[in-house]
Design an enzyme around this catalytic site. Structure first.
Site, PDB file in Angstrom:
ATOM      1  N   ASP A   1      -4.559   0.797  -9.290  1.00  0.00           N
ATOM      2  CA  ASP A   1      -5.997   0.547  -9.417  1.00  0.00           C
ATOM      3  C   ASP A   1      -6.373   0.289 -10.877  1.00  0.00           C
ATOM      4  O   ASP A   1      -7.125  -0.641 -11.193  1.00  0.00           O
ATOM      5  CB  ASP A   1      -6.802   1.745  -8.897  1.00  0.00           C
ATOM      6  CG  ASP A   1      -6.450   2.090  -7.468  1.00  0.00           C
ATOM      7  OD1 ASP A   1      -5.728   1.297  -6.827  1.00  0.00           O
ATOM      8  OD2 ASP A   1      -6.877   3.150  -6.995  1.00  0.00           O
TER       9      ASP A   1
ATOM     10  N   SER B   1     -11.869   1.261  -5.685  1.00  0.00           N
ATOM     11  CA  SER B   1     -11.567   1.702  -7.057  1.00  0.00           C
ATOM     12  C   SER B   1     -12.757   1.796  -7.988  1.00  0.00           C
ATOM     13  O   SER B   1     -12.688   1.373  -9.145  1.00  0.00           O
ATOM     14  CB  SER B   1     -10.537   0.775  -7.705  1.00  0.00           C
ATOM     15  OG  SER B   1      -9.322   0.899  -7.088  1.00  0.00           O
ATOM     16  N   SER B   2     -13.843   2.391  -7.496  1.00  0.00           N
ATOM     17  CA  SER B   2     -14.960   2.602  -8.415  1.00  0.00           C
ATOM     18  C   SER B   2     -14.540   3.559  -9.534  1.00  0.00           C
ATOM     19  O   SER B   2     -14.959   3.413 -10.677  1.00  0.00           O
ATOM     20  CB  SER B   2     -16.183   3.127  -7.679  1.00  0.00           C
ATOM     21  OG  SER B   2     -15.847   4.263  -6.932  1.00  0.00           O
ATOM     22  N   SER B   3     -13.672   4.523  -9.225  1.00  0.00           N
ATOM     23  CA  SER B   3     -13.284   5.468 -10.279  1.00  0.00           C
ATOM     24  C   SER B   3     -12.381   4.800 -11.309  1.00  0.00           C
ATOM     25  O   SER B   3     -12.547   5.021 -12.514  1.00  0.00           O
ATOM     26  CB  SER B   3     -12.674   6.746  -9.700  1.00  0.00           C
ATOM     27  OG  SER B   3     -11.490   6.468  -9.031  1.00  0.00           O
TER      28      SER B   3
ATOM     29  N   GLU C   1       0.837  -1.215   0.000  1.00  0.00           N
ATOM     30  CA  GLU C   1       0.000   0.000   0.000  1.00  0.00           C
ATOM     31  C   GLU C   1       0.866   1.257   0.000  1.00  0.00           C
ATOM     32  O   GLU C   1       1.838   1.335   0.762  1.00  0.00           O
ATOM     33  CB  GLU C   1      -0.907  -0.030   1.234  1.00  0.00           C
ATOM     34  CG  GLU C   1      -2.273   0.541   0.994  1.00  0.00           C
ATOM     35  CD  GLU C   1      -3.093  -0.302   0.004  1.00  0.00           C
ATOM     36  OE1 GLU C   1      -3.077   0.000  -1.198  1.00  0.00           O
ATOM     37  OE2 GLU C   1      -3.742  -1.271   0.468  1.00  0.00           O
ATOM     38  N   HIS C   2       0.483   2.188  -0.858  1.00  0.00           N
ATOM     39  CA  HIS C   2       1.230   3.440  -1.045  1.00  0.00           C
ATOM     40  C   HIS C   2       2.655   3.146  -1.502  1.00  0.00           C
ATOM     41  O   HIS C   2       3.583   3.895  -1.182  1.00  0.00           O
ATOM     42  CB  HIS C   2       1.190   4.313   0.216  1.00  0.00           C
ATOM     43  CG  HIS C   2      -0.174   4.913   0.439  1.00  0.00           C
ATOM     44  ND1 HIS C   2      -0.599   6.052  -0.201  1.00  0.00           N
ATOM     45  CD2 HIS C   2      -1.232   4.484   1.189  1.00  0.00           C
ATOM     46  CE1 HIS C   2      -1.850   6.322   0.162  1.00  0.00           C
ATOM     47  NE2 HIS C   2      -2.263   5.372   0.997  1.00  0.00           N
ATOM     48  N   THR C   3       2.823   2.074  -2.225  1.00  0.00           N
ATOM     49  CA  THR C   3       4.125   1.764  -2.835  1.00  0.00           C
ATOM     50  C   THR C   3       4.110   2.064  -4.326  1.00  0.00           C
ATOM     51  O   THR C   3       5.166   2.220  -4.923  1.00  0.00           O
ATOM     52  CB  THR C   3       4.481   0.278  -2.642  1.00  0.00           C
ATOM     53  OG1 THR C   3       3.377  -0.517  -3.100  1.00  0.00           O
ATOM     54  CG2 THR C   3       4.768  -0.061  -1.190  1.00  0.00           C
TER      55      THR C   3
ATOM     56  N   SER D   1     -25.934   7.932 -15.869  1.00  0.00           N
ATOM     57  CA  SER D   1     -25.511   6.840 -15.009  1.00  0.00           C
ATOM     58  C   SER D   1     -26.733   6.357 -14.237  1.00  0.00           C
ATOM     59  O   SER D   1     -27.576   7.173 -13.837  1.00  0.00           O
ATOM     60  CB  SER D   1     -24.454   7.333 -14.027  1.00  0.00           C
ATOM     61  OG  SER D   1     -24.356   6.431 -12.950  1.00  0.00           O
TER      62      SER D   1
ATOM     63  N   GLY E   1     -17.100   5.317  -2.643  1.00  0.00           N
ATOM     64  CA  GLY E   1     -16.256   5.868  -1.583  1.00  0.00           C
ATOM     65  C   GLY E   1     -15.668   4.819  -0.667  1.00  0.00           C
ATOM     66  O   GLY E   1     -15.233   5.117   0.438  1.00  0.00           O
TER      67      GLY E   1
HETATM   68  C1  GLA Z   1      -5.233   4.721  -4.142  1.00  0.00           C
HETATM   69  C2  GLA Z   1      -4.468   5.085  -5.413  1.00  0.00           C
HETATM   70  C3  GLA Z   1      -3.461   4.002  -5.775  1.00  0.00           C
HETATM   71  C4  GLA Z   1      -2.574   3.643  -4.595  1.00  0.00           C
HETATM   72  C5  GLA Z   1      -3.416   3.402  -3.338  1.00  0.00           C
HETATM   73  C6  GLA Z   1      -2.560   3.190  -2.109  1.00  0.00           C
HETATM   74  O1  GLA Z   1      -6.024   3.612  -4.357  1.00  0.00           O
HETATM   75  O2  GLA Z   1      -5.350   5.281  -6.488  1.00  0.00           O
HETATM   76  O3  GLA Z   1      -2.685   4.414  -6.880  1.00  0.00           O
HETATM   77  O4  GLA Z   1      -1.612   4.620  -4.373  1.00  0.00           O
HETATM   78  O5  GLA Z   1      -4.310   4.466  -3.090  1.00  0.00           O
HETATM   79  O6  GLA Z   1      -1.806   2.037  -2.226  1.00  0.00           O
END
Ligand code: GLA
Length: 400
Positions: A187, A128-130, A33-35, A67, A124
């Site tokens: 995502d 990753s809905s977006s 995560e956040h990598t 939508s 929300g």
């Molecule tokens: C969100 C971002 C991703 C990723 C994560 C954290 O989902 O869209 O690119 O950075 O946060 O891992």
């Protein structure tokens, strides 16, 4: 919602049937995560829920966005594509069409289109809905805008893998330019490259990846929703991206690097004193540790050491809570309750953080106990009700 029901809704809105239907999934990240924007590896899976897009050409020279999840309808002239004000939901689609044109100068919108979206990724929730909406739009409109024959891939892509990577890059550029979130590629890649019952071990620098089977004997991947919406565009995410850049700059004075993910835990001991900004130091410490945990977790899964995989997930949450500071009281309440349940192998926040969901590995016989205990502890601490889903790992973007 079936595709027949979506077709019926399209017909009601536009007076004729859609010509094509596409689907792209949301994702859950198991670890890493956040990598991604630090050049590291991630380990997400595509889910069976996501975004559908139905399209038909029109002769009016406009893009009509509807939508089934949103009230607002947009109509944009095809020669006036630009970001719409007030966080318009159509930006996630419009941006992709714009980016396709810019990345592929010979791409052309041959006509106007009527569009209808439907999504079943909880909004929300950090699933990753977006990205699902971006990738489904990129998939549909690369096909529509490319000059190519029926049997070849748009823009001469040599294989599906390269084409799908391009769809992810289009989605990411859209998120940067039309939503203002400087996200990594995880995502959109998960949505594009997903494979049923597999996780994607993705190197976010090279975009090379490996599909790793996630068929766990007697264990399920359980997603728990805080129902406390994450605010990825609130600025806190972009702050983390900037803090990591600061760490790279300061480290580079003693050891030139492009990304934090280049540092091993050994390297870290040598360079950490070069980071003078205490916040940047904490953020970098998380990234270096998370990169190592992700590699170890994938190896553990391949060897069938699921208990160790679970311990690494839990360690990931602790680091995201203490060093990266992206969890918050709701995600912590869910994870901390999960850790107390007999039969839980590991539990952590998933996605950007600041609300959203946790992901847990739970033995089959413990699932009901897990829901009851975690649900009631969570409500006691936060006053909110959590929701639980057993994840079904599905395929990446497709035309139906
Ligand atoms: C969100 C971002 C991703 C990723 C994560 C954290 O989902 O869209 O690119 O950075 O946060 O891992």
């Amino acid at each position: 919602m079936t595709t027949q029901e979506m077709q019926a809704a399209f017909e009601e809105a536009y007076g004729r049937k859609a010509e094509k239907i596409f689907f792209s999934p949301g994702r859950v990240n198991l670890i890493g995560e956040h990598t991604d924007y630090n050049g590291g590896c991630v380990f997400p899976c595509a889910l069976s829920f996501g975004a559908w897009l139905l399209i038909a050409k029109n002769a009016d020279g406009v893009l009509r966005f509807r939508s089934m999840n949103m009230e607002q309808v947009y109509e944009i002239k095809i020669d006036a594509i630009a970001p719409q004000p007030n966080r318009a939901w159509c930006n996630y689609a419009l941006g992709c069409i714009d980016i396709i044109k810019r990345r592929h100068p010979d791409a052309e919108l041959q006509s106007g289109y009527d569009l209808l979206y439907y999504g079943n990724v909880p909004a929300g929730a950090g699933l990753s809905s977006s990205a699902a909406m971006e990738v489904v739009t990129a998939r549909a409109f690369t096909e529509e805008m490319a000059v190519c024959d029926q049997d070849s891939l748009p823009f001469g892509y040599p294989d599906e893998k390269a084409y799908r990577t391009e769809l992810a890059l289009i989605g990411q550029a859209c998120e940067h330019e039309y939503a203002g979130v400087m996200c990594g590629i995880m995502d959109q890649c998960a949505s594009a490259q997903g494979k049923k019952d597999h996780a994607i071990y993705l190197n976010c620098d090279t975009l090379e990846f490996e599909h790793v089977p996630v068929k766990l004997d007697g264990i399920k991947v359980v997603i728990s929703n805080t129902h406390s919406p994450h605010h990825l565009d609130s600025g806190a995410y972009n702050d983390r991206v900037r803090q990591c850049h600061t760490a790279v700059e300061q480290i580079s004075k003693v050891k030139p690097i492009k990304f934090l993910a280049e540092l091993s835990e050994e390297d870290w001991k040598e360079v950490e004193s070069a980071i003078t900004d205490p916040i940047a130091k904490k953020r970098a410490r998380h990234v270096v540790g998370e990169v190592a945990r992700t590699a170890a977790a994938v190896e553990a899964l391949k060897r069938g050491e699921i208990a160790y995989f679970g311990e690494l997930m839990t360690a990931s949450h602790v680091s995201l809570r203490d060093d990266y500071e992206v969890t918050g009281p709701e995600l912590d309440a869910l994870a901390e309750a999960a850790w107390q349940v007999d039969g839980v192998l590991g539990s952590r926040m998933t996605g950007g953080g600041f609300g959203g969901c946790t992901v847990s590995l739970v033995k089959d016989e413990a699932i009901e106990r897990f829901k009851a205990f975690v649900g009631s502890e969570y409500e006691k601490k936060t006053g909110l009700k959590a929701d639980f889903y057993v994840a079904e790992i599905g395929d990446g973007v497709m035309r139906l």
